[in-house]
Motif scaffolding. Sequence first.
Motif, PDB file in Angstrom:
ATOM      1  N   HIS A  98       0.816  -1.205   0.000  1.00 52.87           N
ATOM      2  CA  HIS A  98       0.000   0.000   0.000  1.00 52.87           C
ATOM      3  C   HIS A  98       0.856   1.264   0.000  1.00 52.87           C
ATOM      4  O   HIS A  98       0.340   2.360  -0.222  1.00 52.87           O
ATOM      5  CB  HIS A  98      -0.918   0.024   1.232  1.00 52.87           C
ATOM      6  CG  HIS A  98      -1.877  -1.126   1.280  1.00 52.87           C
ATOM      7  ND1 HIS A  98      -2.374  -1.633   2.452  1.00 52.87           N
ATOM      8  CD2 HIS A  98      -2.415  -1.879   0.284  1.00 52.87           C
ATOM      9  CE1 HIS A  98      -3.192  -2.639   2.192  1.00 52.87           C
ATOM     10  NE2 HIS A  98      -3.217  -2.817   0.879  1.00 52.87           N
ATOM     11  N   LYS A  99       2.150   1.086   0.282  1.00 56.11           N
ATOM     12  CA  LYS A  99       3.070   2.226   0.315  1.00 56.11           C
ATOM     13  C   LYS A  99       4.267   1.895  -0.569  1.00 56.11           C
ATOM     14  O   LYS A  99       4.779   0.775  -0.531  1.00 56.11           O
ATOM     15  CB  LYS A  99       3.551   2.507   1.740  1.00 56.11           C
ATOM     16  CG  LYS A  99       2.439   2.830   2.719  1.00 56.11           C
ATOM     17  CD  LYS A  99       2.971   2.995   4.134  1.00 56.11           C
ATOM     18  CE  LYS A  99       3.912   4.172   4.237  1.00 56.11           C
ATOM     19  NZ  LYS A  99       4.362   4.379   5.641  1.00 56.11           N
ATOM     20  N   LEU A 145      -2.852  -4.561 -11.682  1.00 47.56           N
ATOM     21  CA  LEU A 145      -4.005  -3.671 -11.521  1.00 47.56           C
ATOM     22  C   LEU A 145      -4.571  -3.794 -10.115  1.00 47.56           C
ATOM     23  O   LEU A 145      -4.871  -2.799  -9.461  1.00 47.56           O
ATOM     24  CB  LEU A 145      -5.076  -4.011 -12.556  1.00 47.56           C
ATOM     25  CG  LEU A 145      -6.361  -3.172 -12.485  1.00 47.56           C
ATOM     26  CD1 LEU A 145      -6.054  -1.713 -12.748  1.00 47.56           C
ATOM     27  CD2 LEU A 145      -7.385  -3.692 -13.496  1.00 47.56           C
ATOM     28  N   LYS A 146      -4.680  -5.033  -9.634  1.00 48.34           N
ATOM     29  CA  LYS A 146      -5.229  -5.267  -8.299  1.00 48.34           C
ATOM     30  C   LYS A 146      -4.331  -4.664  -7.225  1.00 48.34           C
ATOM     31  O   LYS A 146      -4.817  -4.093  -6.247  1.00 48.34           O
ATOM     32  CB  LYS A 146      -5.367  -6.773  -8.069  1.00 48.34           C
ATOM     33  CG  LYS A 146      -5.886  -7.152  -6.690  1.00 48.34           C
ATOM     34  CD  LYS A 146      -5.990  -8.650  -6.524  1.00 48.34           C
ATOM     35  CE  LYS A 146      -4.628  -9.318  -6.581  1.00 48.34           C
ATOM     36  NZ  LYS A 146      -4.698 -10.772  -6.274  1.00 48.34           N
ATOM     37  N   VAL A 147      -3.018  -4.768  -7.410  1.00 50.62           N
ATOM     38  CA  VAL A 147      -2.068  -4.284  -6.404  1.00 50.62           C
ATOM     39  C   VAL A 147      -2.026  -2.763  -6.363  1.00 50.62           C
ATOM     40  O   VAL A 147      -2.221  -2.141  -5.323  1.00 50.62           O
ATOM     41  CB  VAL A 147      -0.657  -4.846  -6.675  1.00 50.62           C
ATOM     42  CG1 VAL A 147       0.357  -4.214  -5.732  1.00 50.62           C
ATOM     43  CG2 VAL A 147      -0.660  -6.355  -6.540  1.00 50.62           C
ATOM     44  N   PHE A 148      -1.779  -2.153  -7.516  1.00 50.80           N
ATOM     45  CA  PHE A 148      -1.556  -0.712  -7.537  1.00 50.80           C
ATOM     46  C   PHE A 148      -2.847   0.094  -7.431  1.00 50.80           C
ATOM     47  O   PHE A 148      -2.815   1.278  -7.137  1.00 50.80           O
ATOM     48  CB  PHE A 148      -0.773  -0.317  -8.788  1.00 50.80           C
ATOM     49  CG  PHE A 148       0.681  -0.646  -8.681  1.00 50.80           C
ATOM     50  CD1 PHE A 148       1.580   0.270  -8.190  1.00 50.80           C
ATOM     51  CD2 PHE A 148       1.159  -1.890  -9.060  1.00 50.80           C
ATOM     52  CE1 PHE A 148       2.926  -0.035  -8.067  1.00 50.80           C
ATOM     53  CE2 PHE A 148       2.496  -2.215  -8.945  1.00 50.80           C
ATOM     54  CZ  PHE A 148       3.380  -1.280  -8.451  1.00 50.80           C
ATOM     55  N   LEU A 171       1.194   4.210 -14.268  1.00 50.86           N
ATOM     56  CA  LEU A 171       0.575   4.622 -13.011  1.00 50.86           C
ATOM     57  C   LEU A 171      -0.631   5.517 -13.258  1.00 50.86           C
ATOM     58  O   LEU A 171      -1.624   5.460 -12.531  1.00 50.86           O
ATOM     59  CB  LEU A 171       1.595   5.367 -12.143  1.00 50.86           C
ATOM     60  CG  LEU A 171       2.642   4.512 -11.429  1.00 50.86           C
ATOM     61  CD1 LEU A 171       3.700   5.396 -10.785  1.00 50.86           C
ATOM     62  CD2 LEU A 171       2.003   3.630 -10.375  1.00 50.86           C
ATOM     63  N   LEU A 172      -0.546   6.355 -14.278  1.00 51.73           N
ATOM     64  CA  LEU A 172      -1.647   7.260 -14.605  1.00 51.73           C
ATOM     65  C   LEU A 172      -2.932   6.499 -14.908  1.00 51.73           C
ATOM     66  O   LEU A 172      -4.030   6.996 -14.665  1.00 51.73           O
ATOM     67  CB  LEU A 172      -1.276   8.134 -15.808  1.00 51.73           C
ATOM     68  CG  LEU A 172      -0.182   9.183 -15.598  1.00 51.73           C
ATOM     69  CD1 LEU A 172       0.152   9.860 -16.911  1.00 51.73           C
ATOM     70  CD2 LEU A 172      -0.621  10.210 -14.580  1.00 51.73           C
ATOM     71  N   LEU A 173      -2.779   5.303 -15.443  1.00 46.82           N
ATOM     72  CA  LEU A 173      -3.943   4.518 -15.855  1.00 46.82           C
ATOM     73  C   LEU A 173      -4.496   3.643 -14.732  1.00 46.82           C
ATOM     74  O   LEU A 173      -5.602   3.125 -14.856  1.00 46.82           O
ATOM     75  CB  LEU A 173      -3.558   3.633 -17.053  1.00 46.82           C
ATOM     76  CG  LEU A 173      -2.989   4.363 -18.274  1.00 46.82           C
ATOM     77  CD1 LEU A 173      -2.568   3.355 -19.333  1.00 46.82           C
ATOM     78  CD2 LEU A 173      -3.993   5.349 -18.836  1.00 46.82           C
ATOM     79  N   ILE A 174      -3.726   3.467 -13.676  1.00 44.76           N
ATOM     80  CA  ILE A 174      -4.121   2.523 -12.628  1.00 44.76           C
ATOM     81  C   ILE A 174      -4.354   3.198 -11.280  1.00 44.76           C
ATOM     82  O   ILE A 174      -5.375   2.976 -10.637  1.00 44.76           O
ATOM     83  CB  ILE A 174      -3.056   1.425 -12.468  1.00 44.76           C
ATOM     84  CG1 ILE A 174      -2.916   0.637 -13.765  1.00 44.76           C
ATOM     85  CG2 ILE A 174      -3.396   0.491 -11.316  1.00 44.76           C
ATOM     86  CD1 ILE A 174      -1.844  -0.432 -13.716  1.00 44.76           C
TER      87      ILE A 174
END
Length: 480
Positions: A98-99, A145-148, A171-174
Amino acid sequence: MATKIPTEIIIKILNNVQSEDLHSSLLVNRIWCKVTIPILWELILDHEYYSINRKTSLCIRTYISCMNTQTRTLLIQNGFDLSSSPPQATFDYPSFTHKIIINNLANLITIYSQQIIDYFSLAKVNYSCPYKDLIGSILELPGALKVFKKLKDFTSMRGNISQIVPLYESLLLICDNILNMNLSYFSFTSSYQEELFSKLISVQKQLENLTIFAFTKLDYSLFWAIISQKETLKSLHLKFARFYNFEGVSSPIGQIISLQELDLQDCYEFHKPECLFLASSFIRLSSFHYWNLKSEHDGYRHPQEFIVKILETANTNLKNIRLDLRPKIPFDIFSTILNYCTKVTNLTLCNLSPEQVIAIFNNNFNELKRFSFGCEKGLDADELLCQMAKNVPESLETIEINMVYDNFWKFSADSLRKFLDGWCCKGGGGRVKRIIIKNKKNISKRIPLNILELLPYTLTLEHFKVIEEYGIKFNLVEYY
């Protein structure tokens, strides 16, 4: 019969344990292990930079074990030896993340890749930039996708981000649910990189805390990215930022109703009239910190109107004010604090005159709990303490004195007694009172045998007897 501890209690306990001590809890039993693993792996990409090494890079080995067959086959075809990362893992380790400090992830991948890579095979595939595509394709992996999507804390450390531009594009997409974001860099090599940072901020749906550390000019596109978060952003820290093209901002931004904490350190361009519209938008601000290492004697112009407008707009909502303006606090700013910020509880003002200190004590700050200040050269410390004693706020719990000019902070034990007599007899109902001395001398790191060695020109044994007599808590802090 042994009492079983509820899982919820175990989680609360382990969340308050230092990360290096968590490993022993893995061995208690299966329940403790199951609870500890998510906590440990939530912190794994949040290491300090100096702790990134071959040992910490082994987390990449575990991540690879969590990859599916297709991805593992692709890595093997590109020269990676995955014999040390058997397929399948006990836990879904990536899902606990999460970090993340994004540069740490890149460094960990680079370090671990050097241990398992066949350079001859890799050179045939991508000789010019072997790690750029690898790092950039992380978010294309199954399960990414699930993680980020759950990422809450994101940090980009100082340095050149050109090698991980593809990662930012992904990152912009997720990632659109980040709560805390820390972007740090020296300069942009292209406007496209600045655009990436702006977009990454803009796409967030619930961003609460944003820190931008920059030694470069920032276009107003980044400014508008910050404004786009005005309904959720609670804390904004800008360090060494130089916004420009404010004259190009014509659309009204409205009230930034969520922002509670504003921290501006060594920022520039806010003295321009075009910035006043921004200052008047902080209606709910409760904490304001502004400091600049440069002085007006150096040709730097403090943004007095900008600061005054912030103080006037937030007025009684402001509870925490910290200003370090050199060589002294301008009259307009100081008078605005006296007239508008009457509900302040924590006040730090550097480089005051004795008259300004007395004005603070005479202003009926009925909720002031902590007052930190430093005074200019040439003050009569005995007279200042005696004047302060006449009207100490009843709410005051802590006084912090910044002894920037040590030789001028000389006061007798009798003057200290008069002040403490006025302070300790002013209500409080047994409230603990504290004096903090911040001394600019080069205090030894060892624990001295005699604390008087630290302040030979200021405090004597008689001073400490007075402090002990009134039951005052005393702290000495090294000041640079």
